[in-house]
Design an enzyme around this catalytic site. Structure first.
Site, PDB file in Angstrom:
ATOM      1  CB  THR A   7      -0.943   0.051   1.229  1.00  0.00           C
ATOM      2  OG1 THR A   7      -1.874   1.120   1.063  1.00  0.00           O
ATOM      3  CG2 THR A   7      -0.180   0.275   2.524  1.00  0.00           C
ATOM      4  CG  ASN A   9      -4.075   4.823   2.633  1.00  0.00           C
ATOM      5  OD1 ASN A   9      -3.758   5.313   3.707  1.00  0.00           O
ATOM      6  ND2 ASN A   9      -5.305   4.854   2.166  1.00  0.00           N
ATOM      7  CE  LYS A  10       2.219  10.235   4.682  1.00  0.00           C
ATOM      8  NZ  LYS A  10       2.855  11.412   5.310  1.00  0.00           N
ATOM      9  N   GLY A  11      -2.121   5.995   5.993  1.00  0.00           N
ATOM     10  CA  GLY A  11      -3.080   5.693   7.051  1.00  0.00           C
ATOM     11  C   GLY A  11      -3.252   4.191   7.223  1.00  0.00           C
ATOM     12  CD  GLU A  40      -6.058  -1.921 -15.460  1.00  0.00           C
ATOM     13  OE1 GLU A  40      -7.206  -2.230 -15.817  1.00  0.00           O
ATOM     14  OE2 GLU A  40      -5.055  -1.969 -16.192  1.00  0.00           O
ATOM     15  CG  ASP A  69      -9.700  -4.508  -3.086  1.00  0.00           C
ATOM     16  OD1 ASP A  69      -9.255  -3.347  -3.188  1.00  0.00           O
ATOM     17  OD2 ASP A  69     -10.690  -4.901  -3.728  1.00  0.00           O
ATOM     18  CG  PHE A 150     -10.387   7.036   4.482  1.00  0.00           C
ATOM     19  CD1 PHE A 150     -10.005   6.383   5.635  1.00  0.00           C
ATOM     20  CD2 PHE A 150     -10.569   6.284   3.326  1.00  0.00           C
ATOM     21  CE1 PHE A 150      -9.788   5.007   5.646  1.00  0.00           C
ATOM     22  CE2 PHE A 150     -10.355   4.902   3.320  1.00  0.00           C
ATOM     23  CZ  PHE A 150      -9.955   4.268   4.491  1.00  0.00           C
TER      24      PHE A 150
END
Ligand code: IMP
Length: 191
Positions: A7, A9-11, A40, A69, A150
């Protein structure tokens, strides 16, 4: 043991590092590696997409990888937005665009709008495939409330609570979330 978490995504990376903090497993994210590869996600299930991410990253580093995911599944919308959660209202859409689309689509249905967040977490090391699912049940409300979190957090009230995830304490989300549930199981299977 070192595992690459697929990932940027830091979070998400922070959440998963916290889960593995007191274990023999060290998590390194793509963000830590400075790798901004665009994978993708062309699968039609969370499981398929999680393995697509894990295998794409394994092919680059040839080291053990974890990936997940995740998304929102709404009963009255036959499971939508599902695997299309990130881009539900089109390419380059905002989280707010997606929330407004969901609210609009639910107008014709009566309450409660039962829903759940799903996280499908996987491990792949070139040979072994390990997987785990985590779910957070709740309901969708007709307006966006709160500022934390988020994605669909401002319109989702988890079962047992009266506030949206965006109105709840950030720490609490990390105790009850679908991702914490899936990665805790994956950790138990790995150790
Ligand atoms: P991905 O797992 O990074 O592909 O995320 C898919 C999408 O699902 C995100 O862009 C969000 O729209 C939604 N989503 C996943 N997890 C959460 C969450 O914890 N809160 C709110 N939305 C989420």
């Amino acid at each position: 043991m070192k595992i690459i978490f697929a990932t940027q995504n830091k979070g998400k990376a922070a959440e998963v590092k916290a889960i593995f903090a007191n274990s023999s497993i060290v998590i390194i994210s793509l963000y830590d590696l400075g790798n901004n590869i665009d994978i993708e996600e062309h699968g039609t299930t969370f499981r398929e997409n999680a393995f697509i991410k894990a295998k794409a990253v394994y092919d680059i580093y040839r080291e053990p990888v974890m990936a997940d995911d995740s998304g929102l599944s709404i009963e009255q919308l036959d499971g939508r937005p599902g695997v299309y959660s990130a881009r539900y209202s089109g390419e380059n859409c905002t989280y707010e665009d997606n929330n407004l689309k969901v609210i609009d689509e639910l107008k014709e249905f009566s309450e409660p709008h039962t829903a759940k967040f799903i996280s499908y977490a996987v491990y792949y090391d070139g040979k072994n495939e390990i997987e785990a699912i985590g779910e957070l049940p709740g309901k969708i409300i007709k307006e966006q409330r709160g500022t934390n979190g988020f994605g669909y957090d401002p319109i989702f009230i988890p079962d047992g609570y009266e506030k949206t995830i965006s109105e709840l304490d950030f720490k609490l989300k990390n105790e009850i979330s679908h991702r914490v549930r899936s990665f805790n199981q994956l950790k138990n299977k790995l150790i």
